[in-house]
Design a protein around this motif. Structure first.
Motif, PDB file in Angstrom:
ATOM      1  N   ARG A 112      -3.433  10.864  -0.397  1.00 29.46           N
ATOM      2  CA  ARG A 112      -3.749  10.412   0.962  1.00 29.46           C
ATOM      3  C   ARG A 112      -5.253  10.288   1.143  1.00 29.46           C
ATOM      4  O   ARG A 112      -5.753   9.324   1.727  1.00 29.46           O
ATOM      5  CB  ARG A 112      -3.179  11.386   1.992  1.00 29.46           C
ATOM      6  N   PHE A 163       1.091   4.079  -2.869  1.00 30.31           N
ATOM      7  CA  PHE A 163       0.912   5.500  -2.556  1.00 30.31           C
ATOM      8  C   PHE A 163       1.985   6.336  -3.244  1.00 30.31           C
ATOM      9  O   PHE A 163       1.689   7.338  -3.900  1.00 30.31           O
ATOM     10  CB  PHE A 163       0.963   5.703  -1.038  1.00 30.31           C
ATOM     11  N   TYR A 180      -6.437   7.166  -0.448  1.00 29.43           N
ATOM     12  CA  TYR A 180      -6.037   5.965   0.288  1.00 29.43           C
ATOM     13  C   TYR A 180      -6.814   5.797   1.590  1.00 29.43           C
ATOM     14  O   TYR A 180      -6.752   4.739   2.199  1.00 29.43           O
ATOM     15  CB  TYR A 180      -4.522   5.945   0.525  1.00 29.43           C
ATOM     16  N   ALA A 225       0.834  -1.200   0.000  1.00 26.19           N
ATOM     17  CA  ALA A 225       0.000   0.000   0.000  1.00 26.19           C
ATOM     18  C   ALA A 225       0.871   1.252   0.000  1.00 26.19           C
ATOM     19  O   ALA A 225       0.577   2.220  -0.717  1.00 26.19           O
ATOM     20  CB  ALA A 225      -0.935  -0.004   1.208  1.00 26.19           C
ATOM     21  N   LYS A 280      -8.989   3.249   0.024  1.00 29.58           N
ATOM     22  CA  LYS A 280      -8.281   2.095  -0.540  1.00 29.58           C
ATOM     23  C   LYS A 280      -7.602   1.244   0.533  1.00 29.58           C
ATOM     24  O   LYS A 280      -7.586   0.022   0.442  1.00 29.58           O
ATOM     25  CB  LYS A 280      -7.185   2.550  -1.508  1.00 29.58           C
ATOM     26  N   TYR A 281      -7.013   1.878   1.524  1.00 27.66           N
ATOM     27  CA  TYR A 281      -6.189   1.172   2.504  1.00 27.66           C
ATOM     28  C   TYR A 281      -6.954   0.087   3.268  1.00 27.66           C
ATOM     29  O   TYR A 281      -6.468  -1.034   3.380  1.00 27.66           O
ATOM     30  CB  TYR A 281      -5.541   2.168   3.465  1.00 27.66           C
TER      31      TYR A 281
END
Length: 135
Positions: A111, A39, A114, A35, A117-118
């Motif tokens: 950010r 990024f 994410y 991840a 997404k994270y």
């Protein structure tokens, strides 16, 4: 009044849980590093062609309790990264021209992406780790 309870398969469940405890931290570390790499790659893709920050990204594991990685710290080591990201006052030949160059805010935008997404990335890694041990 007493109640008698018999559990069948508890030993197998304990063994499977122990396998998960043994394998999951490494699997989750790998997922978190993937991840973090994603990024940085996404940030580089949005960067204008004239800027090159590809080799200045640093990823560092933050180890929490029990020796398990709790976070991945991603930063850019380029000395001028913060100026490109946040903007800066315009100077020409050592003189403040009064102008301002707005920041690109690329890492901030990535950010925010994410944030959604994270959890999916880590959730998939948890599901794979559980499937490997049969849970």
């Amino acid at each position: 009044m007493s109640v008698e309870l018999e559990l069948h398969g508890a030993d197998e469940l304990v063994a499977d849980m122990q396998k998960l405890i043994d394998t999951a931290p490494e699997a989750l570390d790998r997922a978190m590093m993937r991840a973090a790499k994603g990024f940085t790659e996404d940030c580089n893709e949005l960067m204008p062609a004239g800027y090159s920050f590809r080799k200045t990204w640093k990823r560092h594991k933050v180890t929490g309790d029990f020796g398990i990685t709790s976070a991945i710290e991603v930063r850019n080591a380029a000395p001028h990264w913060h100026l490109v990201e946040n903007g800066h006052v315009k100077w020409i030949n050592g003189t403040n021209t009064g102008g301002f160059v707005p920041g690109k805010h690329i890492a901030e935008r990535i950010r925010d992406e994410y944030q959604d997404k994270y959890p999916e990335i880590v959730g998939e890694a948890v599901a794979r780790a559980m499937a490997e041990v049969g849970l």
